[in-house]
Design a protein around this motif. Sequence first.
Motif, PDB file in Angstrom:
ATOM      1  N   ARG A 202       0.821  -1.210   0.000  1.00 40.96           N
ATOM      2  CA  ARG A 202       0.000   0.000   0.000  1.00 40.96           C
ATOM      3  C   ARG A 202       0.855   1.260   0.000  1.00 40.96           C
ATOM      4  O   ARG A 202       0.558   2.223  -0.704  1.00 40.96           O
ATOM      5  CB  ARG A 202      -0.913   0.001   1.224  1.00 40.96           C
ATOM      6  CG  ARG A 202      -2.018  -1.032   1.184  1.00 40.96           C
ATOM      7  CD  ARG A 202      -2.769  -1.040   2.500  1.00 40.96           C
ATOM      8  NE  ARG A 202      -3.509  -2.285   2.663  1.00 40.96           N
ATOM      9  CZ  ARG A 202      -3.777  -2.840   3.843  1.00 40.96           C
ATOM     10  NH1 ARG A 202      -3.346  -2.274   4.952  1.00 40.96           N
ATOM     11  NH2 ARG A 202      -4.460  -3.963   3.898  1.00 40.96           N
ATOM     12  N   PHE A 206       0.895   3.952  -2.913  1.00 45.80           N
ATOM     13  CA  PHE A 206       0.514   5.327  -2.563  1.00 45.80           C
ATOM     14  C   PHE A 206       1.557   6.318  -3.080  1.00 45.80           C
ATOM     15  O   PHE A 206       1.208   7.393  -3.574  1.00 45.80           O
ATOM     16  CB  PHE A 206       0.362   5.448  -1.045  1.00 45.80           C
ATOM     17  CG  PHE A 206      -0.184   6.772  -0.590  1.00 45.80           C
ATOM     18  CD1 PHE A 206      -1.544   7.046  -0.650  1.00 45.80           C
ATOM     19  CD2 PHE A 206       0.667   7.745  -0.085  1.00 45.80           C
ATOM     20  CE1 PHE A 206      -2.046   8.272  -0.223  1.00 45.80           C
ATOM     21  CE2 PHE A 206       0.171   8.970   0.343  1.00 45.80           C
ATOM     22  CZ  PHE A 206      -1.189   9.231   0.280  1.00 45.80           C
ATOM     23  N   ARG A 222      -3.365  11.393  10.387  1.00 40.39           N
ATOM     24  CA  ARG A 222      -4.774  11.462  10.006  1.00 40.39           C
ATOM     25  C   ARG A 222      -5.263  12.901   9.828  1.00 40.39           C
ATOM     26  O   ARG A 222      -6.073  13.194   8.954  1.00 40.39           O
ATOM     27  CB  ARG A 222      -5.627  10.730  11.045  1.00 40.39           C
ATOM     28  CG  ARG A 222      -5.505   9.215  10.928  1.00 40.39           C
ATOM     29  CD  ARG A 222      -6.148   8.501  12.108  1.00 40.39           C
ATOM     30  NE  ARG A 222      -6.124   7.045  11.906  1.00 40.39           N
ATOM     31  CZ  ARG A 222      -5.058   6.287  12.099  1.00 40.39           C
ATOM     32  NH1 ARG A 222      -3.912   6.838  12.482  1.00 40.39           N
ATOM     33  NH2 ARG A 222      -5.104   4.978  11.899  1.00 40.39           N
ATOM     34  N   ILE A 225      -5.090  14.693   6.373  1.00 35.09           N
ATOM     35  CA  ILE A 225      -6.002  14.333   5.288  1.00 35.09           C
ATOM     36  C   ILE A 225      -7.338  15.045   5.516  1.00 35.09           C
ATOM     37  O   ILE A 225      -7.884  15.006   6.618  1.00 35.09           O
ATOM     38  CB  ILE A 225      -6.248  12.807   5.238  1.00 35.09           C
ATOM     39  CG1 ILE A 225      -4.903  12.045   5.259  1.00 35.09           C
ATOM     40  CG2 ILE A 225      -7.060  12.442   4.012  1.00 35.09           C
ATOM     41  CD1 ILE A 225      -3.976  12.369   4.100  1.00 35.09           C
ATOM     42  N   ALA A 235      -4.180  15.639   0.701  1.00 31.29           N
ATOM     43  CA  ALA A 235      -3.185  15.405   1.750  1.00 31.29           C
ATOM     44  C   ALA A 235      -2.343  16.659   1.877  1.00 31.29           C
ATOM     45  O   ALA A 235      -1.787  17.147   0.884  1.00 31.29           O
ATOM     46  CB  ALA A 235      -2.309  14.207   1.405  1.00 31.29           C
ATOM     47  N   LEU A 269      -5.519   4.573   2.040  1.00 31.83           N
ATOM     48  CA  LEU A 269      -5.461   5.207   3.361  1.00 31.83           C
ATOM     49  C   LEU A 269      -6.498   4.595   4.297  1.00 31.83           C
ATOM     50  O   LEU A 269      -6.214   4.349   5.475  1.00 31.83           O
ATOM     51  CB  LEU A 269      -5.705   6.713   3.235  1.00 31.83           C
ATOM     52  CG  LEU A 269      -4.651   7.531   2.480  1.00 31.83           C
ATOM     53  CD1 LEU A 269      -5.012   9.010   2.524  1.00 31.83           C
ATOM     54  CD2 LEU A 269      -3.258   7.328   3.063  1.00 31.83           C
ATOM     55  N   ASN A 270      -7.690   4.337   3.772  1.00 35.27           N
ATOM     56  CA  ASN A 270      -8.738   3.741   4.600  1.00 35.27           C
ATOM     57  C   ASN A 270      -8.351   2.341   5.073  1.00 35.27           C
ATOM     58  O   ASN A 270      -8.605   1.960   6.226  1.00 35.27           O
ATOM     59  CB  ASN A 270     -10.053   3.685   3.816  1.00 35.27           C
ATOM     60  CG  ASN A 270     -10.649   5.060   3.587  1.00 35.27           C
ATOM     61  OD1 ASN A 270     -10.351   6.001   4.333  1.00 35.27           O
ATOM     62  ND2 ASN A 270     -11.481   5.196   2.570  1.00 35.27           N
ATOM     63  N   GLU A 272      -5.304   1.232   5.533  1.00 35.38           N
ATOM     64  CA  GLU A 272      -4.273   1.378   6.557  1.00 35.38           C
ATOM     65  C   GLU A 272      -4.894   1.785   7.884  1.00 35.38           C
ATOM     66  O   GLU A 272      -4.474   1.321   8.949  1.00 35.38           O
ATOM     67  CB  GLU A 272      -3.233   2.416   6.115  1.00 35.38           C
ATOM     68  CG  GLU A 272      -2.234   1.905   5.107  1.00 35.38           C
ATOM     69  CD  GLU A 272      -1.387   0.763   5.646  1.00 35.38           C
ATOM     70  OE1 GLU A 272      -0.626   0.981   6.611  1.00 35.38           O
ATOM     71  OE2 GLU A 272      -1.491  -0.355   5.113  1.00 35.38           O
ATOM     72  N   SER A 273      -5.894   2.677   7.843  1.00 29.56           N
ATOM     73  CA  SER A 273      -6.552   3.126   9.073  1.00 29.56           C
ATOM     74  C   SER A 273      -7.245   1.976   9.781  1.00 29.56           C
ATOM     75  O   SER A 273      -7.288   1.924  11.012  1.00 29.56           O
ATOM     76  CB  SER A 273      -7.561   4.232   8.751  1.00 29.56           C
ATOM     77  OG  SER A 273      -6.901   5.373   8.234  1.00 29.56           O
ATOM     78  N   ILE A 283      -0.173   7.352   9.596  1.00 34.32           N
ATOM     79  CA  ILE A 283      -1.095   6.496   8.834  1.00 34.32           C
ATOM     80  C   ILE A 283      -0.403   5.208   8.419  1.00 34.32           C
ATOM     81  O   ILE A 283      -0.941   4.113   8.582  1.00 34.32           O
ATOM     82  CB  ILE A 283      -1.625   7.249   7.600  1.00 34.32           C
ATOM     83  CG1 ILE A 283      -2.473   8.444   8.035  1.00 34.32           C
ATOM     84  CG2 ILE A 283      -2.436   6.319   6.707  1.00 34.32           C
ATOM     85  CD1 ILE A 283      -2.952   9.312   6.879  1.00 34.32           C
TER      86      ILE A 283
END
Length: 371
Positions: A202, A206, A222, A225, A235, A269-270, A272-273, A283
């Motif tokens: 990821r 990215f 976080r 973003i 970002a 990103l989602n 990873e969160s 993140i």
Amino acid sequence: MWVEKRATGTYKFVEQYKSPLTGKRKRVSVTMDKNTAHTRKEAQAALEAKIQHQLKHVDDGNLKHGITLRELATDWLKDYKPMVKYHTYDNSASRVKVMLKHIDGDILVEKIKPLLIEDFLNGMIYKDDYKNSSVMKFKGTLGNMLRYAYKHNYIKANPIEQVNVQYRTDEANDDTSKKFLDDNELHEVLRFMYHRSPHYGRFCEFLYLTGMRYGEAASLRRQDISRRDDGKVVASINGTLVNDHKQMSPKTGNSRRDVTLNDRAVLLLNKESVDHPAKSEFIFESRQGHPLGNTILNYWLRQAKRKFDIDKVVSLHTFRHTHISKLAELGVPLYLIQHRVGHKDATTTKDIYLHVTKKAEQRLDSKLNFL
């Protein structure tokens, strides 16, 4: 030298010397636990070293003898540190460590000849397989150290000015096409990194989707973003990663910017969160809660290069160059690409842009007869 007993039970050894600048007497001191023949001898040596350290910075027009390369490095780094950003200083300090492994740190600066420097730099190229660009940085750092030495009368002339490095000729005309990946190579490398770890995959994807530098992406939190009024997710690039901590200042003034994220980048990103609790600082993190390190990531990228026999540079920075090449291929103007990746006037960005657009023109020319 005289001794003063302190209330704590320790002993303060004191010596005086005359300052050439003011003509006044100054003192230096050192504290020891005991007052014995052995500690008096140690104290005398320590006091003499302190006096010599003070006197070597006095510019009386005469050459200051006895300064070693290791002492020069310490003095220069101390002087250099407040002048530059920490990342720049840290890179210079790392290069100094490498130098002192190859060149005896006890060598007197005044005895350093151009040939010794040439042997060191040429050895980096032909024995240690360093790239020309890396050796140029070592030469620059050593040159700055020796300019400092000349300024402080440690040497009569700077030997770096007579150094002739035999750079590899096969790197002289670096092929721009080797700086970025084509679609197949990108797919293979990303698939390899995803196999190593979803976090690795990821993060690398990215970098490709955004064109960010490693430190910019690795230091994203976080709160960096946000969603704009027009619905676009951006970002905010406002810092970089230094020693696992966010330094609130990007590489250059032009690096501070907002980068629009496409749907795929937002999805990454989602994901990873989901893998990290909200209390995590960054993140992109490892399972241990640390920022993803560039050393381990670049190691696996080198393994991918070997596995797929890719005759190109393959590193974290390659994803940034690949992003630039893809934008050029899509017809995005150069000035917009430069703004997106935080470059005011970068030669590499221009070279990649011109290379890709030239290829597109050649493909067009080959099809004109079919009109």
